[in-house]
Scaffold this motif. Structure first.
Motif, PDB file in Angstrom:
ATOM      1  N   LEU A  77       0.837  -1.205   0.000  1.00  0.00           N
ATOM      2  CA  LEU A  77       0.000   0.000   0.000  1.00  0.00           C
ATOM      3  C   LEU A  77       0.872   1.255   0.000  1.00  0.00           C
ATOM      4  N   TYR A  78       0.354   2.283  -0.629  1.00  0.00           N
ATOM      5  CA  TYR A  78       1.057   3.572  -0.650  1.00  0.00           C
ATOM      6  C   TYR A  78       0.023   4.692  -0.609  1.00  0.00           C
ATOM      7  N   THR A  79       0.247   5.661   0.284  1.00  0.00           N
ATOM      8  CA  THR A  79      -0.600   6.852   0.281  1.00  0.00           C
ATOM      9  C   THR A  79       0.217   8.038   0.784  1.00  0.00           C
ATOM     10  N   GLY A  80      -0.399   9.205   0.956  1.00  0.00           N
ATOM     11  CA  GLY A  80       0.414  10.358   1.343  1.00  0.00           C
ATOM     12  C   GLY A  80      -0.377  11.564   1.782  1.00  0.00           C
ATOM     13  N   ARG A  81       0.393  12.585   2.148  1.00  0.00           N
ATOM     14  CA  ARG A  81      -0.207  13.847   2.608  1.00  0.00           C
ATOM     15  C   ARG A  81       0.718  15.001   2.247  1.00  0.00           C
ATOM     16  N   GLY A  82       0.126  16.077   1.731  1.00  0.00           N
ATOM     17  CA  GLY A  82       0.876  17.292   1.455  1.00  0.00           C
ATOM     18  C   GLY A  82       0.705  18.248   2.633  1.00  0.00           C
ATOM     19  N   PRO A  83       1.772  18.483   3.414  1.00  0.00           N
ATOM     20  CA  PRO A  83       1.643  19.208   4.686  1.00  0.00           C
ATOM     21  C   PRO A  83       1.537  20.720   4.521  1.00  0.00           C
ATOM     22  N   ILE A  89     -10.945  16.761   8.708  1.00  0.00           N
ATOM     23  CA  ILE A  89     -11.525  15.411   8.734  1.00  0.00           C
ATOM     24  C   ILE A  89     -11.386  14.711   7.371  1.00  0.00           C
ATOM     25  N   GLY A  90     -11.592  15.458   6.290  1.00  0.00           N
ATOM     26  CA  GLY A  90     -11.522  14.873   4.947  1.00  0.00           C
ATOM     27  C   GLY A  90     -10.153  14.293   4.633  1.00  0.00           C
ATOM     28  N   HIS A  91      -9.096  14.971   5.093  1.00  0.00           N
ATOM     29  CA  HIS A  91      -7.739  14.480   4.831  1.00  0.00           C
ATOM     30  C   HIS A  91      -7.470  13.159   5.545  1.00  0.00           C
ATOM     31  N   ILE A 111       4.061   5.818   3.461  1.00  0.00           N
ATOM     32  CA  ILE A 111       3.330   7.091   3.511  1.00  0.00           C
ATOM     33  C   ILE A 111       4.293   8.234   3.188  1.00  0.00           C
ATOM     34  N   GLN A 112       4.004   8.913   2.075  1.00  0.00           N
ATOM     35  CA  GLN A 112       4.879  10.001   1.624  1.00  0.00           C
ATOM     36  C   GLN A 112       4.373  11.346   2.147  1.00  0.00           C
ATOM     37  N   ILE A 113       5.269  12.103   2.773  1.00  0.00           N
ATOM     38  CA  ILE A 113       4.926  13.456   3.236  1.00  0.00           C
ATOM     39  C   ILE A 113       5.608  14.428   2.273  1.00  0.00           C
ATOM     40  N   ASP A 116       8.105  19.056  -0.089  1.00  0.00           N
ATOM     41  CA  ASP A 116       8.587  19.726  -1.306  1.00  0.00           C
ATOM     42  C   ASP A 116       7.417  20.260  -2.137  1.00  0.00           C
ATOM     43  N   GLU A 117       6.423  19.392  -2.350  1.00  0.00           N
ATOM     44  CA  GLU A 117       5.260  19.788  -3.157  1.00  0.00           C
ATOM     45  C   GLU A 117       4.597  21.035  -2.585  1.00  0.00           C
ATOM     46  N   LYS A 118       4.356  21.030  -1.271  1.00  0.00           N
ATOM     47  CA  LYS A 118       3.601  22.140  -0.674  1.00  0.00           C
ATOM     48  C   LYS A 118       4.425  23.420  -0.621  1.00  0.00           C
ATOM     49  N   ILE A 198       8.321  12.699  -8.417  1.00  0.00           N
ATOM     50  CA  ILE A 198       8.569  12.328  -7.015  1.00  0.00           C
ATOM     51  C   ILE A 198       7.366  11.627  -6.398  1.00  0.00           C
ATOM     52  N   GLN A 199       6.171  12.050  -6.766  1.00  0.00           N
ATOM     53  CA  GLN A 199       4.985  11.354  -6.223  1.00  0.00           C
ATOM     54  C   GLN A 199       4.817   9.970  -6.854  1.00  0.00           C
ATOM     55  N   ILE A 200       5.416   9.766  -8.014  1.00  0.00           N
ATOM     56  CA  ILE A 200       5.317   8.455  -8.672  1.00  0.00           C
ATOM     57  C   ILE A 200       6.311   7.454  -8.070  1.00  0.00           C
ATOM     58  N   ALA A 214      -6.788   6.734  -1.955  1.00  0.00           N
ATOM     59  CA  ALA A 214      -6.757   8.208  -1.906  1.00  0.00           C
ATOM     60  C   ALA A 214      -8.076   8.714  -2.465  1.00  0.00           C
ATOM     61  N   ALA A 215      -8.296  10.026  -2.384  1.00  0.00           N
ATOM     62  CA  ALA A 215      -9.459  10.584  -3.085  1.00  0.00           C
ATOM     63  C   ALA A 215      -9.114  10.674  -4.575  1.00  0.00           C
ATOM     64  N   ILE A 216     -10.128  10.818  -5.388  1.00  0.00           N
ATOM     65  CA  ILE A 216      -9.958  10.749  -6.851  1.00  0.00           C
ATOM     66  C   ILE A 216      -9.075  11.874  -7.404  1.00  0.00           C
ATOM     67  N   ASP A 217      -8.855  12.934  -6.606  1.00  0.00           N
ATOM     68  CA  ASP A 217      -8.035  14.055  -7.108  1.00  0.00           C
ATOM     69  C   ASP A 217      -6.584  13.655  -7.383  1.00  0.00           C
ATOM     70  N   GLN A 218      -6.119  12.561  -6.785  1.00  0.00           N
ATOM     71  CA  GLN A 218      -4.726  12.143  -6.983  1.00  0.00           C
ATOM     72  C   GLN A 218      -4.551  11.275  -8.237  1.00  0.00           C
ATOM     73  N   PHE A 244     -15.026  13.009  -2.453  1.00  0.00           N
ATOM     74  CA  PHE A 244     -14.606  13.943  -1.403  1.00  0.00           C
ATOM     75  C   PHE A 244     -15.686  14.011  -0.337  1.00  0.00           C
ATOM     76  N   LEU A 245     -15.246  14.045   0.910  1.00  0.00           N
ATOM     77  CA  LEU A 245     -16.190  14.411   1.949  1.00  0.00           C
ATOM     78  C   LEU A 245     -16.531  15.870   1.664  1.00  0.00           C
ATOM     79  N   PRO A 246     -17.822  16.187   1.447  1.00  0.00           N
ATOM     80  CA  PRO A 246     -18.128  17.554   0.992  1.00  0.00           C
ATOM     81  C   PRO A 246     -17.826  18.601   2.060  1.00  0.00           C
TER      82      PRO A 246
HETATM   83  P1  TYM Z   1      -3.450  16.084   0.352  1.00  0.00           P
HETATM   84  O1  TYM Z   1      -2.634  16.436   1.535  1.00  0.00           O
HETATM   85  O2  TYM Z   1      -4.108  17.168  -0.436  1.00  0.00           O
HETATM   86  O3  TYM Z   1      -4.591  15.093   0.815  1.00  0.00           O
HETATM   87  C1  TYM Z   1      -4.335  13.960   1.629  1.00  0.00           C
HETATM   88  C2  TYM Z   1      -5.293  12.850   1.249  1.00  0.00           C
HETATM   89  O4  TYM Z   1      -6.653  13.258   1.505  1.00  0.00           O
HETATM   90  C3  TYM Z   1      -7.437  13.134   0.327  1.00  0.00           C
HETATM   91  N1  TYM Z   1      -8.462  14.175   0.435  1.00  0.00           N
HETATM   92  C4  TYM Z   1      -9.759  13.926   0.745  1.00  0.00           C
HETATM   93  N2  TYM Z   1     -10.407  12.772   0.931  1.00  0.00           N
HETATM   94  C5  TYM Z   1     -11.726  12.840   1.221  1.00  0.00           C
HETATM   95  N3  TYM Z   1     -12.402  14.002   1.325  1.00  0.00           N
HETATM   96  C6  TYM Z   1     -11.791  15.188   1.142  1.00  0.00           C
HETATM   97  N4  TYM Z   1     -12.474  16.306   1.240  1.00  0.00           N
HETATM   98  C7  TYM Z   1     -10.400  15.182   0.839  1.00  0.00           C
HETATM   99  N5  TYM Z   1      -9.468  16.139   0.595  1.00  0.00           N
HETATM  100  C8  TYM Z   1      -8.300  15.508   0.371  1.00  0.00           C
HETATM  101  C9  TYM Z   1      -6.443  13.237  -0.818  1.00  0.00           C
HETATM  102  O5  TYM Z   1      -6.909  12.641  -1.990  1.00  0.00           O
HETATM  103  C10 TYM Z   1      -5.248  12.486  -0.236  1.00  0.00           C
HETATM  104  O6  TYM Z   1      -5.442  11.105  -0.363  1.00  0.00           O
HETATM  105  N6  TYM Z   1      -0.079  15.194  -3.278  1.00  0.00           N
HETATM  106  C11 TYM Z   1      -0.761  14.604  -2.130  1.00  0.00           C
HETATM  107  C12 TYM Z   1       0.192  13.868  -1.186  1.00  0.00           C
HETATM  108  C13 TYM Z   1       0.548  12.498  -1.672  1.00  0.00           C
HETATM  109  C14 TYM Z   1      -0.366  11.423  -1.855  1.00  0.00           C
HETATM  110  C15 TYM Z   1       0.432  10.338  -2.328  1.00  0.00           C
HETATM  111  C16 TYM Z   1      -1.729  11.286  -1.634  1.00  0.00           C
HETATM  112  C17 TYM Z   1       1.780  12.050  -2.031  1.00  0.00           C
HETATM  113  N7  TYM Z   1       1.740  10.741  -2.437  1.00  0.00           N
HETATM  114  C18 TYM Z   1      -0.156   9.105  -2.579  1.00  0.00           C
HETATM  115  C19 TYM Z   1      -2.309  10.059  -1.898  1.00  0.00           C
HETATM  116  C20 TYM Z   1      -1.525   8.976  -2.386  1.00  0.00           C
HETATM  117  C21 TYM Z   1      -1.511  15.661  -1.356  1.00  0.00           C
HETATM  118  O7  TYM Z   1      -1.175  16.809  -1.375  1.00  0.00           O
HETATM  119  O8  TYM Z   1      -2.580  15.157  -0.618  1.00  0.00           O
END
Ligand code: TYM
Length: 380
Positions: A77-83, A89-91, A111-113, A116-118, A198-200, A214-218, A244-246
């Motif tokens: 599994l792989y996921t992440g967060r842009g700090p 709550i959605g994040h 889990i990638q933090i 750099d991106e942010k 880098i995210q790849i 992750a949410a569909i935005d990624q 997305f959680l609205p």
């Molecule tokens: P970031 O920090 O914008 O968001 C973190 C994760 O939360 C999801 N997300 C949501 N999910 C549900 N409801 C919402 N309203 C909502 N808003 C955000 C995002 O899809 C994400 O899963 N570039 C990424 C960081 C990253 C990453 C990854 C994320 C690096 N590698 C791999 C997912 C998978 C970012 O800025 O996420």
């Protein structure tokens, strides 16, 4: 970049009312259907609420991930967060789902933090991004991952280990591709142009299929990954993507730091939570109690109901009753908000406790241990 007449979704922006079905068709994903849910259930025995209610609603190659698991090859599994600030709550939601997957399938998680991106994409100082990295990592650890199977790394710190991979990946991605996918412009800084590589990178951390919750935005990143993975002799990334959680304020766009009313932050206190939900949570109720009793409310546009349905009310019988009582007018908008407030407060109280404990164990997640070694072994 998907920019349609009524809405827009990129990893950095969501505007308008998202048509989730259209996204799946345009991006070329598959819907999470009962077939695949039943296949998952065969292994997990029970189903997470976000899967049962199809909040995680779309996927790529999840069927192949399950094939690999059944054959004993496994996956990771792989996921992440842009700090970029405090987490809302959605994040946190994808992390809860990821934890469930890790527990049920007993697999490694990276889990990638992306500090750099942010830094590159926002008007934040480097120090601010470092502070948020630490704060966000505590929130993530509070979710309860297995420290022996989870590696959390911050890009600027771990870069020496992944730079060779990033360089190789970047040579396979043209400017015209990232421009089309992410909407980069002449004025975009050159750091952010390189960032998608880098995210790849983490999708290649093990020589197994990588599943990304992750949410569909990624998704745009994974589309590019899937075009180049096989060139490197690796698997195309698999994903399970959520809606997305609205935002509290209504079903359009996404929760945003620039509008604190739109989100509940993990740091919000009791008074703030009550005030935000009571004042700002968009209601599907009628204008007066009399009208509401007569005509009933609309749970499908009511943000309190949507939050309960997507995540906070796990009990299927209870959510059904709430839905029906709201529709019939028996349950008032204020009462529905009270139900959500109670859930939020107990969730946040537990979260804050676990977050304190996280300070003591953060080193277990960020150590140069087995998972970091596994990743280095696999570096091409
Ligand atoms: P970031 O920090 O914008 O968001 C973190 C994760 O939360 C999801 N997300 C949501 N999910 C549900 N409801 C919402 N309203 C909502 N808003 C955000 C995002 O899809 C994400 O899963 N570039 C990424 C960081 C990253 C990453 C990854 C994320 C690096 N590698 C791999 C997912 C998978 C970012 O800025 O996420």
């Amino acid at each position: 970049m998907i920019k349609m007449q009524d809405f827009k979704v990129t990893p950095w922006e969501v505007e308008g009312k998202v048509d989730y079905e259209k996204l799946v068709r345009e991006f070329g994903l598959k819907f999470v259907d009962d077939n695949i849910i039943n296949r998952i259930k065969n292994h997990t025995k029970e189903l997470n609420v976000m899967l049962r209610r199809k909040f995680f609603y779309a996927h790529r190659d999840l069927d192949l991930v399950l094939d690999d698991f059944e054959k004993g090859k496994g996956f990771f599994l792989y996921t992440g967060r842009g700090p970029s600030g405090p987490m809302h709550i959605g994040h946190l939601i994808p992390f809860y789902f990821t934890k469930w997957l890790q527990e049920k399938f007993n697999v490694n998680l990276y889990i990638q933090i992306t500090d750099d991106e942010k830094y590159l994409e926002r008007e934040l100082s480097f120090e601010e991004v470092q502070k948020w990295s630490y704060e966000n990592i505590l929130d993530i650890i509070a979710v309860g991952f297995d420290p022996n199977k989870t590696f959390i790394f911050k890009d600027t710190e771990f870069m020496g280990n992944i730079y060779s991979l990033a360089v190789k990946i970047s040579r396979k991605i043209n400017f015209s591709v990232v421009k089309a996918v992410f909407g980069f412009k002449e004025s975009s800084n050159i750091g952010i142009l390189f960032y998608p590589a880098i995210q790849i990178v983490p999708t290649f951390f093990e020589n197994k299929r990588c599943l990304i919750p992750a949410a569909i935005d990624q998704d745009p990143y994974w589309r590019i990954q899937r075009d180049i993975a096989e060139y490197f002799g690796y698997y195309k990334a698999a994903e399970i993507s959520s809606k997305f959680l609205p935002p509290l304020t209504g079903m359009q766009g996404k929760m945003s730091a620039s509008n604190p009313r739109s989100a509940i932050y993990l740091t919000d206190d009791e008074k703030t939570v009550k005030e935000k939900v009571m004042k700002y949570a968009f209601s599907g109720g009628q204008a007066t109690i009399e009208l509401h009793r007569k005509l009933g409310g609309n749970p499908y546009i009511d943000v309190s109901f949507q939050w309960l349905y997507s995540f906070f009310e796990d009990d299927d019988d209870r959510i059904k009753k709430i839905e029906e009582d709201y529709k019939s007018g028996k349950l008032l908008s204020g009462e529905l908000k009270e139900i959500l407030i109670e859930k939020l407060l107990s969730f946040l109280e537990k979260h804050k406790e676990k977050r304190e404990e996280a300070k003591e164990i953060i080193h277990l997640f960020m150590r140069d241990g087995e998972l970091a070694k596994e990743m280095r072994k696999n570096r091409f």
